[in-house]
Scaffold this active site. Structure first.
Site, PDB file in Angstrom:
ATOM      1  N   ASP A  12       5.359  24.160  -7.016  1.00  0.00           N
ATOM      2  CA  ASP A  12       6.318  25.169  -6.565  1.00  0.00           C
ATOM      3  C   ASP A  12       5.655  26.536  -6.457  1.00  0.00           C
ATOM      4  O   ASP A  12       4.769  26.879  -7.246  1.00  0.00           O
ATOM      5  CB  ASP A  12       7.482  25.233  -7.558  1.00  0.00           C
ATOM      6  CG  ASP A  12       8.664  26.014  -7.006  1.00  0.00           C
ATOM      7  OD1 ASP A  12       8.790  26.128  -5.768  1.00  0.00           O
ATOM      8  OD2 ASP A  12       9.459  26.520  -7.809  1.00  0.00           O
ATOM      9  N   GLY A  13       6.114  27.328  -5.481  1.00  0.00           N
ATOM     10  CA  GLY A  13       5.676  28.712  -5.370  1.00  0.00           C
ATOM     11  C   GLY A  13       4.827  29.026  -4.163  1.00  0.00           C
ATOM     12  O   GLY A  13       4.364  30.162  -4.013  1.00  0.00           O
ATOM     13  N   ARG A  25       5.293  31.317   5.293  1.00  0.00           N
ATOM     14  CA  ARG A  25       5.312  30.346   4.201  1.00  0.00           C
ATOM     15  C   ARG A  25       4.245  29.264   4.362  1.00  0.00           C
ATOM     16  O   ARG A  25       3.661  28.802   3.376  1.00  0.00           O
ATOM     17  CB  ARG A  25       6.700  29.702   4.114  1.00  0.00           C
ATOM     18  CG  ARG A  25       7.806  30.643   3.670  1.00  0.00           C
ATOM     19  CD  ARG A  25       9.164  29.946   3.709  1.00  0.00           C
ATOM     20  NE  ARG A  25       9.163  28.750   2.885  1.00  0.00           N
ATOM     21  CZ  ARG A  25       9.449  28.739   1.582  1.00  0.00           C
ATOM     22  NH1 ARG A  25       9.737  29.871   0.957  1.00  0.00           N
ATOM     23  NH2 ARG A  25       9.451  27.620   0.908  1.00  0.00           N
ATOM     24  N   HIS A  29       1.444  27.025   1.845  1.00  0.00           N
ATOM     25  CA  HIS A  29       1.267  25.574   1.757  1.00  0.00           C
ATOM     26  C   HIS A  29      -0.193  25.192   2.010  1.00  0.00           C
ATOM     27  O   HIS A  29      -0.746  24.314   1.337  1.00  0.00           O
ATOM     28  CB  HIS A  29       2.172  24.864   2.765  1.00  0.00           C
ATOM     29  CG  HIS A  29       3.633  25.056   2.509  1.00  0.00           C
ATOM     30  ND1 HIS A  29       4.231  24.751   1.298  1.00  0.00           N
ATOM     31  CD2 HIS A  29       4.631  25.522   3.308  1.00  0.00           C
ATOM     32  CE1 HIS A  29       5.526  25.019   1.359  1.00  0.00           C
ATOM     33  NE2 HIS A  29       5.790  25.488   2.570  1.00  0.00           N
ATOM     34  N   TRP A  61      14.090  18.792   4.210  1.00  0.00           N
ATOM     35  CA  TRP A  61      14.371  18.620   5.636  1.00  0.00           C
ATOM     36  C   TRP A  61      15.290  19.730   6.144  1.00  0.00           C
ATOM     37  O   TRP A  61      15.358  19.979   7.354  1.00  0.00           O
ATOM     38  CB  TRP A  61      15.013  17.265   5.902  1.00  0.00           C
ATOM     39  CG  TRP A  61      14.090  16.099   5.724  1.00  0.00           C
ATOM     40  CD1 TRP A  61      14.178  15.124   4.775  1.00  0.00           C
ATOM     41  CD2 TRP A  61      12.935  15.771   6.507  1.00  0.00           C
ATOM     42  NE1 TRP A  61      13.148  14.216   4.910  1.00  0.00           N
ATOM     43  CE2 TRP A  61      12.375  14.584   5.971  1.00  0.00           C
ATOM     44  CE3 TRP A  61      12.324  16.367   7.616  1.00  0.00           C
ATOM     45  CZ2 TRP A  61      11.230  13.993   6.508  1.00  0.00           C
ATOM     46  CZ3 TRP A  61      11.181  15.774   8.155  1.00  0.00           C
ATOM     47  CH2 TRP A  61      10.653  14.595   7.601  1.00  0.00           C
ATOM     48  N   LEU A 123      -7.910   6.465 -10.703  1.00  0.00           N
ATOM     49  CA  LEU A 123      -6.647   7.201 -10.667  1.00  0.00           C
ATOM     50  C   LEU A 123      -5.761   6.706  -9.530  1.00  0.00           C
ATOM     51  O   LEU A 123      -6.224   6.496  -8.411  1.00  0.00           O
ATOM     52  CB  LEU A 123      -6.925   8.691 -10.474  1.00  0.00           C
ATOM     53  CG  LEU A 123      -5.718   9.603 -10.212  1.00  0.00           C
ATOM     54  CD1 LEU A 123      -4.867   9.730 -11.469  1.00  0.00           C
ATOM     55  CD2 LEU A 123      -6.174  10.975  -9.724  1.00  0.00           C
ATOM     56  N   ARG A 186      13.405  23.817 -13.897  1.00  0.00           N
ATOM     57  CA  ARG A 186      14.329  22.756 -13.497  1.00  0.00           C
ATOM     58  C   ARG A 186      13.505  21.650 -12.853  1.00  0.00           C
ATOM     59  O   ARG A 186      12.343  21.862 -12.497  1.00  0.00           O
ATOM     60  CB  ARG A 186      15.385  23.284 -12.522  1.00  0.00           C
ATOM     61  CG  ARG A 186      14.810  23.920 -11.254  1.00  0.00           C
ATOM     62  CD  ARG A 186      15.926  24.422 -10.345  1.00  0.00           C
ATOM     63  NE  ARG A 186      15.384  25.025  -9.139  1.00  0.00           N
ATOM     64  CZ  ARG A 186      15.077  26.315  -9.019  1.00  0.00           C
ATOM     65  NH1 ARG A 186      15.250  27.140 -10.054  1.00  0.00           N
ATOM     66  NH2 ARG A 186      14.588  26.802  -7.891  1.00  0.00           N
ATOM     67  N   GLU A 199       7.679  14.910 -21.407  1.00  0.00           N
ATOM     68  CA  GLU A 199       7.442  16.267 -21.904  1.00  0.00           C
ATOM     69  C   GLU A 199       7.331  17.212 -20.712  1.00  0.00           C
ATOM     70  O   GLU A 199       6.661  16.903 -19.723  1.00  0.00           O
ATOM     71  CB  GLU A 199       6.149  16.315 -22.719  1.00  0.00           C
ATOM     72  CG  GLU A 199       6.163  15.477 -23.981  1.00  0.00           C
ATOM     73  CD  GLU A 199       7.112  16.044 -25.035  1.00  0.00           C
ATOM     74  OE1 GLU A 199       7.238  17.272 -25.119  1.00  0.00           O
ATOM     75  OE2 GLU A 199       7.714  15.237 -25.773  1.00  0.00           O
TER      76      GLU A 199
END
Length: 236
Positions: A12-13, A25, A29, A61, A123, A186, A199
């Site tokens: 986020d951010g 924006r 990204h 979307w 991984l 959140r 956690e």
């Protein structure tokens, strides 16, 4: 240091990072792809088994078309460019979510990368695309109901283990640690079922500024926590 088996990240951010620099924006990204690279490389180097990244939510979307189109193009470029590195680092790529809703070019690009990395044994990198926790639970319920109607499963036989087999994360352990950047606290409809005993770690860093040292800091804090899963601590 006790490492989590599965780390999830809500990245986020990006938009705020770009706005602070007077940019669109999408610029944020694009900058965030380096943070993704460092997170993947760090997780692979440390021997973490699973890393899931919330890359694009079902709700995303609803963003302006120009941003969504730019994100889809960025996803294609990033996956195409990074697949050789994933193979070199023995990273297996998976995707979860409403994949059918993605543009054809994105589906084809991801499909090819998933096939190319299928032989990797290190991984497992899980990208959540057009994903939401409510969608995951509902699609699992609908699939179970279909199997019930067809007689593949018995009535009154549903338990947590069976239900989980219908989730998009079937076969993947629940996240031990969820990291969210940008200071927001959140989970934004991400893995609602799977995060029951995860956690949480909230970083003030905006995602494009989140680097290896920040990832390590989150892991160090996780290692210092006691996970009891609703039980009391063991005492002699």
């Amino acid at each position: 240091m006790s490492l989590p088996k599965h780390v999830s990240i809500i990245m986020d951010g990006n938009g705020r990072w770009a706005k602070a620099r007077g940019k669109e924006r999408l610029f944020g990204h694009q900058a965030g792809t380096e943070s993704v690279r460092q997170a993947v490389e760090t997780a692979a180097e440390l021997g973490i088994a699973y890393l899931s990244l919330f890359a694009f939510s079902s709700e995303n979307w609803g963003r302006p078309k120009v941003e969504v189109d730019g994100l889809m193009e960025l996803l294609v470029r990033a996956v195409h460019a990074e697949t050789p590195s994933l193979i070199e680092n023995n990273v297996k790529l998976l995707a979860i979510g409403e994949i059918s809703h993605l543009p054809v070019q994105v589906r084809e690009c991801f499909g090819q990368s998933v096939r190319d990395t299928a032989c990797c044994t290190g991984l497992q990198l899980i990208l959540a695309l057009s994903y939401s926790g409510t969608w995951d639970i509902l699609q699992a319920a609908n699939r179970y109901a279909a199997d019930l109607r067809s007689g593949k499963v018995e009535a009154n036989g549903l338990d947590a283990a069976l239900f989980e087999s219908y989730l998009s994360t079937s076969g993947i352990p629940h996240p031990d640690l969820l990291i969210r950047t940008s200071g927001e606290q959140r989970i934004s409809n991400f893995m609602l079922w799977q995060l029951a005993y995860t956690e949480f770690y909230f970083s003030q860093k905006l995602w494009p500024d989140f680097r290896r040292e920040d990832f390590l800091e989150a892991l160090e804090e996780y290692a210092g926590r006691e996970r009891r899963f609703g039980k009391t601590e063991n005492k002699q």
